[in-house]
Scaffold this motif. Structure first.
Motif: not given
Length: 461
Positions: A136, A138, A153, A155, A158, A160-162, A166
Motif C-alpha cells: 500500500r 503512500r 495518510t 494513498d 486506489p 490497496r487498503e488491505h 504499508d
C-alpha cells in the motif's frame, strides 16, 4: 553475473514478506534475502538528523522540492555540525533486476525499510509482470514521517487498503527527470517533438528554480536535465509537455504499461515548476530502465495481459536515452567515483567516470560543480559503467541506473534503484567538513556502502 534465468528468477520471487530468516546450512540465499541483508547491514538508523522534528508540527501537503543547484551548494558552509541521532528507522525502497545476455530480466528483488520494518521486508513480486499488489504505497510527507511514526495518510494507488505492507514512498527527487525524459521521447517517436528543434522557454510566472527565458534545442535541454541535473532545463521540458497537452497521456502510458506508481502530477503549465506531485516506486522505476535498456522478446506482461517490449520506445530514442544516462556527471551516491581516493566517502559501485567531465589534471567539473580529486586512478581500476540518474533534496536521496561490466571484468549486468529519505539534512556522525569551493558530499556514505554491497552480490551470483 552468472544467472540461470528461470531458476534464479523463480527463487528470488518465492521469498515472501515473512521469510526474513536465513535457512540454516543454506549455501546460497535467494537474491531478495541477500538484498535484505545488505540493506540492514548498513545500519541506516545510525546517522545524525541535522534538522530534527519539532513535536506537534502540522503536516505539510504539496511540498516544493528541488535539487539545490551546484552554485547554491558550493556557496554554503556545509560543516554538517549539530543535530541529533535519527529518531527512527528511515524509509528506503530498493530494487534490483539482473539481466541475462539478451537484456531480459533474469532475477528481481525488492526490499523496503521503514520504522514499521526496521529489519527490512522482502516484497513478493509477480514474475510475469514484475509487479506487486502487496504494498500500500503512500505519498511522501516529511512532517508525517517525522511525527506519525513514518506512516503516510494519502494513498498513491486506489484499492490497496488491505495490502499487507504499508509504505510511504520517499520523494524521488531528480530521478523524476527519467519520467520527463520518457515523456519527451514518446512524443519524439510520435512525431510531435523534434530533438533538434529550438524550444523558446518563456516561464510565466517566473520561478527562480526554473530560471529565465531561454532558447535551446530540445536535445540540449534533455542533456542538461540528465547529465547535470539542471532544473532550468527540466522546467522547460515539463512546460513543453504541457504546451502539447501531453502530461495526462504520459501518466496514462505509465499505468497502461504496468508501472502505475510512476507519475508526474500538479506541475505548473506556465513555468514547468512545482514537482511535488511526482511519485516513483523502485520496482516500477527499475522496469522503466529495463525498457530503456532494451531486450529481446517480452520484458513483462501487465495484469491486463499486455505484453511490454522494448519497442515502446524506438531504438533511436532508447539509444539516445541510454547514451545520455551513461554521460552522467554526478557520480556520488551509489557510486562515488567523483571522490576517487578520498577516505570519505567510501567507494561505492566501481564505476568509470565519463571522460566528458575530466579535466587535464584528472579532476572533474560538471557545470558549476567542482570536484577536487584526480579520478584517473579509479578509472584505471573501474569494473563497470553506470548509466544512471541521481537526486538530492534535504529529505531525499535517490539513484537509479543500469550497471554493465567493462571488458575483462567480472561479468554482471543489472539495474539498481534506491529511493530514501536520507537527503542532505542527514549526515554521518564522523563526516569531515567539505573543502571550501568544492562540491559538497550530499549523502551519508551508507548509500555508497550499499551500492558496493549490491555490486558484490550481482557479480558473484
Amino acid at each position: 553475473m552468472k544467472l540461470n534465468r528461470i531458476s534464479l528468477l523463480c527463487t528470488a520471487l518465492t521469498v515472501t514478506a515473512a521469510s526474513t530468516t536465513p535457512v540454516a546450512g543454506a549455501e546460497v540465499l535467494p537474491l531478495a534475502e541477500r538484498l535484505r541483508e545488505a540493506v540492514v547491514a548498513q545500519n541506516f538508523r545510525d546517522v545524525v538528523d541535522l534538522t530534527p522534528p519539532e513535536p506537534g508540527a502540522p503536516p505539510v501537503t504539496q511540498q516544493e522540492k528541488y535539487d539545490a543547484s551546484p552554485a547554491e551548494l558550493m556557496s554554503r558552509a556545509r560543516t554538517r555540525s549539530g543535530g541529533r541521532p535519527l529518531h527512527q528507522t528511515p524509509n528506503l525502497d530498493v530494487a534490483i533486476i539482473g539481466l541475462d545476455p539478451a537484456g531480459r530480466p533474469a532475477a528481481v528483488a525488492n526490499v523496503l525499510l521503514s520504522p514499521q520494518h526496521p529489519n527490512g521486508v522482502v516484497v513478493p513480486v509477480q514474475p510475469q509482470g514484475l509487479s506487486t499488489d502487496h504494498v500500500r504505497y503512500r505519498w511522501w510527507n516529511d512532517t508525517e514521517w517525522d511525527n506519525n511514526g513514518g506512516v503516510g495518510t494519502r494513498d498513491v494507488l486506489p484499492g490497496r487498503e488491505h495490502a499487507p505492507i504499508d509504505f510511504a514512498s520517499p520523494y524521488p527527487a531528480s530521478v523524476l527527470k527519467l519520467l520527463v525524459g520518457f515523456g519527451v521521447l514518446r512524443l519524439v517517436d510520435l512525431g510531435r517533438i523534434n530533438l533538434d528543434a529550438e524550444y523558446v522557454f518563456d516561464p510565466n510566472p517566473a520561478r527562480a528554480v526554473c530560471g529565465g527565458p531561454s532558447v535551446k534545442t530540445v536535445r540540449q535541454h534533455f542533456d542538461e536535465m540528465i547529465t547535470k541535473s539542471q532544473n532550468e532545463s527540466t522546467c522547460a521540458l515539463v512546460k513543453l509537455l504541457h504546451d502539447l497537452s501531453a502530461w495526462d497521456q504520459v501518466n496514462r502510458t505509465f499505468a497502461d504499461l504496468g508501472m502505475p506508481t510512476l507519475m508526474v502530477t500538479g506541475t505548473n503549465p506556465g513555468n514547468g515548476g512545482a514537482w511535488g506531485g511526482a511519485n516513483m516506486s523502485s520496482l516500477d522505476t527499475a522496469k522503466l530502465l529495463l525498457l530503456i535498456n532494451g531486450g529481446a522478446e517480452v520484458l513483462w506482461t501487465t495484469t491486463e495481459g499486455k505484453p511490454v517490449t522494448a519497442a515502446e520506445l524506438s531504438a533511436s530514442s532508447r539509444k539516445f536515452f541510454l547514451d545520455t544516462l551513461a554521460a552522467q556527471g554526478h557520480n556520488e551516491m551509489l557510486s562515488t567515483s567523483n571522490w576517487c581516493g578520498r577516505g570519505y566517502p567510501v567507494q561505492g559501485i566501481p564505476q568509470q567516470v565519463p571522460a566528458r567531465w575530466i579535466e587535464p589534471d584528472g579532476t572533474v567539473t560538471v557545470g558549476d560543480a567542482i570536484y577536487d580529486r584526480d579520478v584517473r586512478p579509479c578509472n584505471e581500476t573501474a569494473e563497470v559503467t553506470f548509466a544512471h540518474k541521481t537526486g538530492w533534496t534535504a529529505t531525499a536521496g535517490s539513484d537509479a541506473g543500469i550497471v554493465k561490466s567493462l571488458p575483462g571484468k567480472d561479468k554482471r549486468d543489472y539495474i539498481v534503484v534506491v529511493f530514501g529519505n536520507l537527503g542532505m539534512d542527514y549526515a554521518d556522525a564522523a563526516r569531515p567538513a567539505d573543502p571550501p569551493g568544492v562540491f559538497p558530499v550530499l549523502y551519508t556514505q551508507k548509500y555508497a556502502q550499499l551500492g558496493k554491497a549490491i555490486d558484490v552480490i550481482m557479480k558473484t551470483s
